[in-house]
Design a protein around this motif. Structure first.
Motif, PDB file in Angstrom:
ATOM      1  N   GLU A  72       0.856  -1.197   0.000  1.00 18.70           N
ATOM      2  CA  GLU A  72       0.000   0.000   0.000  1.00 18.70           C
ATOM      3  C   GLU A  72       0.883   1.234   0.000  1.00 18.70           C
ATOM      4  O   GLU A  72       1.849   1.308   0.748  1.00 18.70           O
ATOM      5  CB  GLU A  72      -0.868   0.071   1.262  1.00 18.70           C
ATOM      6  CG  GLU A  72      -1.974  -0.924   1.330  1.00 18.70           C
ATOM      7  CD  GLU A  72      -2.852  -0.694   2.550  1.00 18.70           C
ATOM      8  OE1 GLU A  72      -3.093   0.478   2.933  1.00 18.70           O
ATOM      9  OE2 GLU A  72      -3.316  -1.699   3.115  1.00 18.70           O
ATOM     10  N   THR A  73       0.528   2.185  -0.855  1.00 19.64           N
ATOM     11  CA  THR A  73       1.248   3.449  -0.881  1.00 19.64           C
ATOM     12  C   THR A  73       0.396   4.512  -1.563  1.00 19.64           C
ATOM     13  O   THR A  73      -0.643   4.199  -2.148  1.00 19.64           O
ATOM     14  CB  THR A  73       2.616   3.308  -1.576  1.00 19.64           C
ATOM     15  OG1 THR A  73       3.385   4.474  -1.331  1.00 19.64           O
ATOM     16  CG2 THR A  73       2.477   3.078  -3.064  1.00 19.64           C
ATOM     17  N   ILE A  74       0.836   5.735  -1.499  1.00 22.00           N
ATOM     18  CA  ILE A  74       0.132   6.850  -2.119  1.00 22.00           C
ATOM     19  C   ILE A  74       0.199   6.698  -3.633  1.00 22.00           C
ATOM     20  O   ILE A  74       1.260   6.459  -4.189  1.00 22.00           O
ATOM     21  CB  ILE A  74       0.778   8.194  -1.725  1.00 22.00           C
ATOM     22  CG1 ILE A  74       0.858   8.333  -0.211  1.00 22.00           C
ATOM     23  CG2 ILE A  74       0.021   9.365  -2.336  1.00 22.00           C
ATOM     24  CD1 ILE A  74       1.757   9.464   0.261  1.00 22.00           C
ATOM     25  N   GLY A  75      -0.920   6.856  -4.304  1.00 25.02           N
ATOM     26  CA  GLY A  75      -0.927   6.714  -5.752  1.00 25.02           C
ATOM     27  C   GLY A  75      -1.331   7.972  -6.485  1.00 25.02           C
ATOM     28  O   GLY A  75      -1.547   7.940  -7.686  1.00 25.02           O
ATOM     29  N   GLN A  76      -1.438   9.066  -5.781  1.00 22.24           N
ATOM     30  CA  GLN A  76      -1.923  10.299  -6.402  1.00 22.24           C
ATOM     31  C   GLN A  76      -0.803  11.135  -6.989  1.00 22.24           C
ATOM     32  O   GLN A  76       0.219  11.344  -6.355  1.00 22.24           O
ATOM     33  CB  GLN A  76      -2.663  11.147  -5.368  1.00 22.24           C
ATOM     34  CG  GLN A  76      -3.869  10.455  -4.806  1.00 22.24           C
ATOM     35  CD  GLN A  76      -4.444  11.200  -3.616  1.00 22.24           C
ATOM     36  OE1 GLN A  76      -3.770  12.004  -3.006  1.00 22.24           O
ATOM     37  NE2 GLN A  76      -5.690  10.911  -3.293  1.00 22.24           N
ATOM     38  N   GLY A  77      -1.031  11.617  -8.183  1.00 26.23           N
ATOM     39  CA  GLY A  77      -0.187  12.609  -8.835  1.00 26.23           C
ATOM     40  C   GLY A  77       1.305  12.419  -8.667  1.00 26.23           C
ATOM     41  O   GLY A  77       1.869  11.390  -9.017  1.00 26.23           O
ATOM     42  N   ALA A  78       1.925  13.434  -8.101  1.00 26.72           N
ATOM     43  CA  ALA A  78       3.383  13.473  -7.988  1.00 26.72           C
ATOM     44  C   ALA A  78       3.944  12.352  -7.126  1.00 26.72           C
ATOM     45  O   ALA A  78       5.108  11.992  -7.259  1.00 26.72           O
ATOM     46  CB  ALA A  78       3.824  14.817  -7.425  1.00 26.72           C
ATOM     47  N   TYR A  79       3.123  11.761  -6.259  1.00 27.18           N
ATOM     48  CA  TYR A  79       3.626  10.699  -5.389  1.00 27.18           C
ATOM     49  C   TYR A  79       3.858   9.395  -6.141  1.00 27.18           C
ATOM     50  O   TYR A  79       4.483   8.488  -5.621  1.00 27.18           O
ATOM     51  CB  TYR A  79       2.687  10.500  -4.200  1.00 27.18           C
ATOM     52  CG  TYR A  79       2.533  11.769  -3.401  1.00 27.18           C
ATOM     53  CD1 TYR A  79       3.604  12.279  -2.680  1.00 27.18           C
ATOM     54  CD2 TYR A  79       1.348  12.481  -3.410  1.00 27.18           C
ATOM     55  CE1 TYR A  79       3.486  13.463  -1.977  1.00 27.18           C
ATOM     56  CE2 TYR A  79       1.220  13.666  -2.700  1.00 27.18           C
ATOM     57  CZ  TYR A  79       2.295  14.154  -1.982  1.00 27.18           C
ATOM     58  OH  TYR A  79       2.186  15.328  -1.290  1.00 27.18           O
ATOM     59  N   SER A  80       3.381   9.328  -7.369  1.00 22.34           N
ATOM     60  CA  SER A  80       3.637   8.150  -8.196  1.00 22.34           C
ATOM     61  C   SER A  80       5.128   7.959  -8.445  1.00 22.34           C
ATOM     62  O   SER A  80       5.578   6.856  -8.741  1.00 22.34           O
ATOM     63  CB  SER A  80       2.916   8.277  -9.540  1.00 22.34           C
ATOM     64  OG  SER A  80       1.547   8.401  -9.344  1.00 22.34           O
ATOM     65  N   ARG A  81       5.885   9.026  -8.286  1.00 19.08           N
ATOM     66  CA  ARG A  81       7.336   8.949  -8.504  1.00 19.08           C
ATOM     67  C   ARG A  81       8.017   7.954  -7.575  1.00 19.08           C
ATOM     68  O   ARG A  81       9.108   7.458  -7.876  1.00 19.08           O
ATOM     69  CB  ARG A  81       7.973  10.330  -8.337  1.00 19.08           C
ATOM     70  CG  ARG A  81       8.043  10.815  -6.901  1.00 19.08           C
ATOM     71  CD  ARG A  81       8.591  12.237  -6.796  1.00 19.08           C
ATOM     72  NE  ARG A  81       8.765  12.677  -5.444  1.00 19.08           N
ATOM     73  CZ  ARG A  81       7.811  13.186  -4.674  1.00 19.08           C
ATOM     74  NH1 ARG A  81       6.578  13.308  -5.138  1.00 19.08           N
ATOM     75  NH2 ARG A  81       8.065  13.567  -3.437  1.00 19.08           N
ATOM     76  N   PHE A  82       7.386   7.651  -6.454  1.00 17.39           N
ATOM     77  CA  PHE A  82       8.002   6.731  -5.508  1.00 17.39           C
ATOM     78  C   PHE A  82       8.118   5.311  -6.066  1.00 17.39           C
ATOM     79  O   PHE A  82       8.873   4.507  -5.538  1.00 17.39           O
ATOM     80  CB  PHE A  82       7.261   6.738  -4.172  1.00 17.39           C
ATOM     81  CG  PHE A  82       7.404   8.043  -3.417  1.00 17.39           C
ATOM     82  CD1 PHE A  82       8.651   8.605  -3.204  1.00 17.39           C
ATOM     83  CD2 PHE A  82       6.298   8.694  -2.925  1.00 17.39           C
ATOM     84  CE1 PHE A  82       8.790   9.801  -2.512  1.00 17.39           C
ATOM     85  CE2 PHE A  82       6.411   9.889  -2.222  1.00 17.39           C
ATOM     86  CZ  PHE A  82       7.668  10.443  -2.020  1.00 17.39           C
ATOM     87  N   LEU A  83       7.396   5.026  -7.140  1.00 19.93           N
ATOM     88  CA  LEU A  83       7.555   3.730  -7.804  1.00 19.93           C
ATOM     89  C   LEU A  83       9.015   3.532  -8.210  1.00 19.93           C
ATOM     90  O   LEU A  83       9.591   2.464  -8.008  1.00 19.93           O
ATOM     91  CB  LEU A  83       6.663   3.634  -9.042  1.00 19.93           C
ATOM     92  CG  LEU A  83       6.992   2.485 -10.009  1.00 19.93           C
ATOM     93  CD1 LEU A  83       6.735   1.130  -9.361  1.00 19.93           C
ATOM     94  CD2 LEU A  83       6.217   2.620 -11.291  1.00 19.93           C
ATOM     95  N   PHE A  84       9.626   4.567  -8.764  1.00 24.70           N
ATOM     96  CA  PHE A  84      11.001   4.459  -9.238  1.00 24.70           C
ATOM     97  C   PHE A  84      11.981   4.263  -8.080  1.00 24.70           C
ATOM     98  O   PHE A  84      12.956   3.525  -8.200  1.00 24.70           O
ATOM     99  CB  PHE A  84      11.364   5.675 -10.088  1.00 24.70           C
ATOM    100  CG  PHE A  84      10.467   5.806 -11.285  1.00 24.70           C
ATOM    101  CD1 PHE A  84      10.589   4.942 -12.357  1.00 24.70           C
ATOM    102  CD2 PHE A  84       9.465   6.760 -11.322  1.00 24.70           C
ATOM    103  CE1 PHE A  84       9.741   5.031 -13.459  1.00 24.70           C
ATOM    104  CE2 PHE A  84       8.615   6.862 -12.413  1.00 24.70           C
ATOM    105  CZ  PHE A  84       8.749   5.998 -13.485  1.00 24.70           C
ATOM    106  N   ALA A  85      11.701   4.901  -6.958  1.00 23.70           N
ATOM    107  CA  ALA A  85      12.543   4.701  -5.775  1.00 23.70           C
ATOM    108  C   ALA A  85      12.423   3.262  -5.283  1.00 23.70           C
ATOM    109  O   ALA A  85      13.427   2.627  -4.938  1.00 23.70           O
ATOM    110  CB  ALA A  85      12.148   5.676  -4.673  1.00 23.70           C
ATOM    111  N   ALA A  86      11.200   2.736  -5.274  1.00 21.56           N
ATOM    112  CA  ALA A  86      11.003   1.352  -4.839  1.00 21.56           C
ATOM    113  C   ALA A  86      11.711   0.374  -5.776  1.00 21.56           C
ATOM    114  O   ALA A  86      12.384  -0.555  -5.320  1.00 21.56           O
ATOM    115  CB  ALA A  86       9.510   1.038  -4.767  1.00 21.56           C
ATOM    116  N   LEU A  87      11.586   0.596  -7.081  1.00 20.41           N
ATOM    117  CA  LEU A  87      12.285  -0.266  -8.035  1.00 20.41           C
ATOM    118  C   LEU A  87      13.797  -0.183  -7.852  1.00 20.41           C
ATOM    119  O   LEU A  87      14.500  -1.183  -7.949  1.00 20.41           O
ATOM    120  CB  LEU A  87      11.903   0.100  -9.465  1.00 20.41           C
ATOM    121  CG  LEU A  87      10.462  -0.196  -9.867  1.00 20.41           C
ATOM    122  CD1 LEU A  87      10.185   0.356 -11.268  1.00 20.41           C
ATOM    123  CD2 LEU A  87      10.160  -1.675  -9.791  1.00 20.41           C
ATOM    124  N   GLY A  88      14.289   1.017  -7.579  1.00 21.91           N
ATOM    125  CA  GLY A  88      15.714   1.206  -7.328  1.00 21.91           C
ATOM    126  C   GLY A  88      16.200   0.481  -6.087  1.00 21.91           C
ATOM    127  O   GLY A  88      17.377   0.157  -5.966  1.00 21.91           O
TER     128      GLY A  88
END
Length: 112
Positions: A72-88
């Protein structure tokens, strides 16, 4: 099987009951790993909006004995960027929530 955690502040955690305790928070990983060996991974529900806090949580949960999975995580707008941090950080899964904007779900019709 996984168990997800409601998180405490990664920089100023405070003492229980100032945060949801009992789940697999970073400060009790050894207890969970020893006492619940059937649990394959301990997973954070990340609703931290500050980048430094979000990255710190990823650091806590990405460990040699714990594959990183963000159920579970924030999926709105600019917070979608955290996907790349998680993949990293080597995440094996990432599930954003919160596509509801101003009380309405944004849906687009599927066209053939």
């Amino acid at each position: 099987m996984y168990v997800n955690a409601s998180l405490r502040d990664p920089f100023k955690p405070g003492r229980p009951p100032k945060y949801e305790c009992g789940g697999p928070n970073d400060n009790v990983f050894p207890i969970w790993k020893t006492e619940a060996p059937a649990v394959d991974l301990l997973a954070p529900d990340i609703y931290q909006r500050e980048t430094a806090k979000y990255l710190k949580v990823l650091d806590f949960y990405q460990r040699p004995d714990n594959p990183l999975f963000v159920p579970e995580t924030i999926g709105q707008g600019a917070y979608s960027r955290f996907l790349f941090a998680a993949l990293g950080h080597g995440a094996i899964g990432f599930a954003p929530f919160g596509w509801i904007i101003r009380g309405r779900l944004k849906l687009r019709p599927i066209r053939a």
